[in-house]
Design a protein around this motif. Structure first.
Motif, short mmCIF file in Angstrom:
data_model
loop_
_atom_site.label_atom_id
_atom_site.label_comp_id
_atom_site.label_asym_id
_atom_site.label_seq_id
_atom_site.Cartn_x
_atom_site.Cartn_y
_atom_site.Cartn_z
N LEU A 41 0.92 -1.24 0.06
CA LEU A 41 -0.03 0.05 -0.04
C LEU A 41 0.86 1.25 -0.13
N ILE A 42 2.02 1.33 0.78
CA ILE A 42 2.94 2.33 0.98
C ILE A 42 3.42 2.57 -0.72
N PHE A 43 3.83 1.66 -1.31
CA PHE A 43 4.35 1.81 -2.69
C PHE A 43 3.30 2.12 -3.75
N ARG A 44 1.87 1.67 -3.46
CA ARG A 44 1.00 2.04 -4.27
C ARG A 44 0.59 3.67 -4.16
N PHE A 45 0.66 4.01 -2.89
CA PHE A 45 0.67 5.56 -2.58
C PHE A 45 1.70 6.33 -3.36
N ILE A 46 2.65 5.76 -3.41
CA ILE A 46 3.72 6.48 -4.20
C ILE A 46 3.61 6.72 -5.57
N ALA A 47 3.05 5.34 -6.13
CA ALA A 47 2.58 5.47 -7.30
C ALA A 47 1.37 6.32 -7.85
N SER A 48 0.37 6.74 -6.81
CA SER A 48 -0.61 7.41 -7.00
C SER A 48 -0.34 8.64 -7.23
N GLY A 49 0.93 9.24 -7.04
CA GLY A 49 1.49 10.52 -7.31
C GLY A 49 1.44 10.90 -8.78
N VAL A 50 1.45 9.64 -9.65
CA VAL A 50 1.53 9.95 -11.09
C VAL A 50 0.11 9.37 -11.61
N MET A 62 1.70 -1.36 -10.21
CA MET A 62 1.54 -0.26 -9.60
C MET A 62 2.60 -0.40 -8.57
N VAL A 63 2.73 -1.46 -7.59
CA VAL A 63 3.76 -1.43 -6.57
C VAL A 63 5.08 -1.26 -7.27
#
Length: 157
Positions: A41-50, A62-63
């Motif tokens: 979820l943490i790395f999905r959050f980072i990907a959500s920036g884009v 996405m991870v």
């Protein structure tokens, strides 16, 4: 080989290793500070920036994107700090003070400029999250870069 080519090659090598080091240290800090949240979820959050909300609906790619973006950001900050270190040191005259200032600046850039302009958008940040975030950036990014840049500059002088 001319000295300038050797210097450029060494600088590039130092930046490549520093980005890997600081990206890894910062990722570990993020995972430890958010131990109640799934690393995925943490790395999905980072990907959500884009990718926006699609990052949370996507599969493992996405991870992977989040991990890649995390390291890209670490590389950019590490390279900038490494290259700016001689100038910063000439102002503050202390590598630890430089690291503290740089960690604070890195936090401000990420949390008050980059994230609000990303698909994540502006959001409320709790005061304790600010303190832990700045401390993590000082310890995991700014301090390693300052120590290594200082050592490399001392050798060169």
């Amino acid at each position: 080989m001319p000295a300038s080519n050797t210097f450029k090659r060494n600088t590039l090598r130092n930046i490549l290793w520093l980005g890997l080091l600081t990206g890894t240290l910062d990722a570990v800090a993020a995972l430890l500070l958010n131990y109640k949240i799934s690393p995925l979820l943490i790395f999905r959050f980072i990907a959500s920036g884009v990718f926006g909300k699609a990052a949370f609906a996507g599969a493992e790619e996405m991870v992977v994107a989040g991990v890649l973006f995390h390291y890209l950001i670490a590389y950019v900050f590490s390279a900038a700090f490494y290259l700016l270190y001689p100038f910063s040191y000439s102002i503050f005259k202390n590598k630890y003070v430089v690291a503290i200032v740089y960690g604070g600046i890195a936090w401000v850039i990420m949390n008050l400029i980059v994230i609000p302009l990303s698909q994540i958008g502006p959001h409320y940040i709790k005061p304790m999250a600010i303190i832990t975030g700045v401390c993590a950036l000082i310890i995991c990014v700014a301090l390693p870069v300052a120590l290594i840049a200082d050592k490399k500059l001392s050798k060169r002088a």
